[in-house]
Scaffold this motif. Sequence first.
Motif, PDB file in Angstrom:
ATOM      1  N   GLU A   1       0.828  -1.199   0.000  1.00 29.89           N
ATOM      2  CA  GLU A   1       0.000   0.000   0.000  1.00 29.89           C
ATOM      3  C   GLU A   1       0.869   1.258   0.000  1.00 29.89           C
ATOM      4  O   GLU A   1       0.589   2.216  -0.744  1.00 29.89           O
ATOM      5  CB  GLU A   1      -0.921  -0.002   1.220  1.00 29.89           C
ATOM      6  CG  GLU A   1      -1.829   1.212   1.290  1.00 29.89           C
ATOM      7  CD  GLU A   1      -2.752   1.168   2.497  1.00 29.89           C
ATOM      8  OE1 GLU A   1      -3.699   1.964   2.528  1.00 29.89           O
ATOM      9  OE2 GLU A   1      -2.511   0.343   3.400  1.00 29.89           O
TER      10      GLU A   1
ATOM     11  N   THR B   1      -5.698   2.870  -5.972  1.00 28.91           N
ATOM     12  CA  THR B   1      -5.585   3.794  -4.840  1.00 28.91           C
ATOM     13  C   THR B   1      -6.794   4.716  -4.739  1.00 28.91           C
ATOM     14  O   THR B   1      -7.264   5.003  -3.623  1.00 28.91           O
ATOM     15  CB  THR B   1      -4.294   4.624  -4.922  1.00 28.91           C
ATOM     16  OG1 THR B   1      -4.233   5.311  -6.185  1.00 28.91           O
ATOM     17  CG2 THR B   1      -3.062   3.739  -4.761  1.00 28.91           C
TER      18      THR B   1
ATOM     19  N   ASP C   1      -9.546   2.622  -3.325  1.00 23.45           N
ATOM     20  CA  ASP C   1      -9.314   2.395  -1.897  1.00 23.45           C
ATOM     21  C   ASP C   1      -9.706   3.621  -1.080  1.00 23.45           C
ATOM     22  O   ASP C   1     -10.322   3.498  -0.004  1.00 23.45           O
ATOM     23  CB  ASP C   1      -7.849   2.046  -1.636  1.00 23.45           C
ATOM     24  CG  ASP C   1      -7.508   0.604  -1.995  1.00 23.45           C
ATOM     25  OD1 ASP C   1      -8.411  -0.157  -2.401  1.00 23.45           O
ATOM     26  OD2 ASP C   1      -6.324   0.237  -1.880  1.00 23.45           O
TER      27      ASP C   1
END
Length: 210
Positions: free
Chosen positions: A51, A152, A155
């Motif tokens: 991440e 991303t 997310d």
Amino acid sequence: MLESCYYKDLIEAGCDEAGRGCLAGSVYAAAVILPKDYQNEMLNDSKQLSEKKRYLLREQIERDAVAWAVGVVTPEEIDHINILNASILAMHRALDQLTVRPEAIIVDGNRFKPYHPQPSTLNPQPSLPHTCIVKGDGKYLSIAAASILAKTYRDDYMNRLAEEYPQYDWLSNKGYPTKKHRAAIREFGLTPYHRKSFNLLGDGQLEIPF
């Protein structure tokens, strides 16, 4: 080392999506045009990165790209047109937003629909050449970059939804079909963000608590 481009003499946009297999949330896609002969040794398929590296690379991609954009298709649209069509639509929406017009497209996976540059209804144009590349996010830099942006930004979106509905563990599962997610659906029912056309409770479960 990933290859810099597929179409050597054309302005090329790489496309990828995130969230196709989720039970909840929108599907996101990104389109990225990188400079010719661009190199970044860190770039790889987003699923192969931590991440922390994904978010670091997002900053680099947004700084270095000739153009980039993210497209979104909602759960309601997914239920209406199915997830394959929704994933392709999200890529088309990302392409629509690019500030530099691509001359060709490379796409992760094996399915895509011809893309007609906007505004197609007012000024019809031929579709751009495109190539589908299985596991392309591990082969071409622009597709890898698109996979990172799509992942991303999705997310971030799921993290925001998790604040509204913490019981579904979206901070961890991002809407994917984990045991904890399905157990929460059984206990608490559905949210407005669940994809009602999906097999939400898993095989053999016939009743969904709306």
